[in-house]
Motif scaffolding. Structure first.
Motif: not given
Length: 444
Positions: A258-265, A267-272
């Motif tokens: 699904g829709f996942r967000l990344w900061k560099g390498n 995975d920050v989806t749950e935090d963002v």
């Protein structure tokens, strides 16, 4: 003389009633498939354009945006209108030949897709119905046979709209499908066939179990039930062991979708992504193609969000250099994260697009250019984020009602001569007959 007058509106060939019934059935089914295909692709021109890009990439051809989107509009309009004309019997010979020409192109194309598998699916029904490549090919074989039949026997089935009014059916149908495509291209599709519809959550579910679980299957009185190691049943009660299997935990690779967000390498989806409060997502699936002219509007939207306690972030598809160039040009104050371009396109159409969520639930989504605001800090701009939402279902419902009413009027007008022939004229003949009998009686 009577036959020549009726042949304009009814089947010219009355020798075989069975052939007429087959022709009506084939015409109805073929027309319905063409209408559905043109409609579901036309309502989401961005999605159809992405599928065109996949085809061109598989063929090693360049994909220029302007020619591709023109081709998308033309293809969807031609498919939809061909289906409407088949269904209504408008331009019977021309519409039948048009359907055959379309299938003469589509059949070998889908055979190539089925054999070589260059794309995941043909996209013939957009995101509404996804068929396997071989299923698509055999579907097109049946449609080609139907198109051949209609090209040969189209005049066996009469028209529902008289020839004198068929040009009006052309204009009404063209306006209907073009308006729907334009709204889908400028704002958002009026029907969302993708996973992240308005009203669904975009925040990943809570993680309750990170490890694989061993499950035991027992049977009693023909009923199977699963148990964990902490709750195994007593075999003295009639339970019989059948099997055991492992259930993957929430951190299993198959769960990271699904829709996942990344900061560099990372995975920050749950935090963002926020599960409480309001959040505005700025989505840019192709950062290099975003006009620098939009930066003022985006920064203005961010300032408006801050003043109304709404968290705003950006999810972009691009490498670190693309992001650095964007930051140099736009000087953003919002956080920028990366995401897969396909997942961004699944959430919303447009480049860029804005998505507003409340407590993790999508409340509205629109292409940024569809929000008719140049400066969000202008005094007349509403403080309510829901003021930027649109009632897509209501818009579509009104368009469909208007189209059906106008088409129904054309059909009703077309049937008036038949009403006159079969109701009024027989009554007149009956009156004339009574007068003739009276005159004969008087003469006797």
């Amino acid at each position: 003389m009577q036959y020549s007058r009726l042949s304009r509106y009814t089947s010219p060939d009355v020798e075989s009633r069975a052939a007429d019934i087959i022709t009506w059935t084939v015409r109805t089914l073929l027309g319905a498939v063409f209408i559905f295909s043109g409609f579901v692709k036309g309502i989401d021109p961005w999605g159809t354009m992405y599928k065109f890009d996949d085809y061109l990439a598989a063929m090693g051809l360049p994909a220029w945006h302007s020619p591709v989107i023109v081709a998308v509009f033309a293809l969807c309009a031609v498919e939809f209108m061909t289906g409407v004309f088949l269904l209504l019997g408008c331009f019977r010979r021309t519409s039948a030949i048009a359907s055959l020409v379309i299938m003469a192109f589509m059949l070998p194309l889908t055979l190539w897709i089925a054999v070589f598998d260059p794309v995941a699916d043909c996209g013939c029904f957009g995101d509404a119905v996804v068929l396997s490549n071989w299923a698509t090919f055999w579907k097109n074989v049946l449609l080609t046979i139907a198109a051949i039949w209609m090209a040969a026997f189209s005049r066996r089935a009469g028209c529902l709209v008289m020839p004198a009014l068929q040009w009006l059916a052309f204009i009404v149908s063209a306006l209907f499908i073009i308006v729907i495509q334009t709204i889908g291209y400028i704002s958002q599709p009026l029907i969302d066939f993708r996973p992240y519809k308005t009203g669904t959550t975009i925040v990943p579910g809570e993680t309750e179990n990170d490890e694989d679980t061993l499950v035991f299957i027992y049977e009693k009185n023909g009923v199977k039930k699963e148990f964990t190691t902490d709750s195994l049943p007593d075999e003295n009660d009639g339970w019989t062991f059948v099997d055991r299997k492992e259930k993957p935990g929430n951190n299993s690779d198959e769960k990271i979708t699904g829709f996942r967000l990344w900061k560099g390498n990372e995975d920050v989806t749950e935090d963002v992504l926020k599960s409480e409060g309001g959040q505005l997502l700025l989505l840019m699936p192709d950062l290099k193609d975003v006009s620098i002219a939009t930066t003022w509007k985006i920064n203005s939207l961010h300032t408006w969000s801050q003043r109304h306690d709404i968290d705003m972030i950006a999810a972009v598809a691009g490498n670190s250099q693309d992001i650095a160039n964007w930051e140099d040009l736009s000087i953003p104050e919002y956080e920028i994260y990366t995401a897969d371009d396909t997942s961004i396109k699944e959430v919303a159409r447009g480049n860029p697009a804005a998505v507003f969520t409340e407590n993790g639930v999508i409340r509205w989504k629109r292409a940024l250019r569809a929000i008719d605001v140049d400066d969000f800090m202008s005094p007349e701009i509403s403080d309510d984020p829901m003021s930027f939402a649109t009632d897509n279902s209501g818009i579509l419902r009104n368009l469909i009602y208007l189209y059906l009413i106008m088409t129904g009027v054309l059909i009703a007008i077309s049937f008036m001569p038949r009403v006159h022939r079969y109701i009024i004229k027989p009554k007149k003949n009956f009156t004339d007959s009574k007068k003739a009998d009276k005159n004969q009686t008087d003469s006797e």
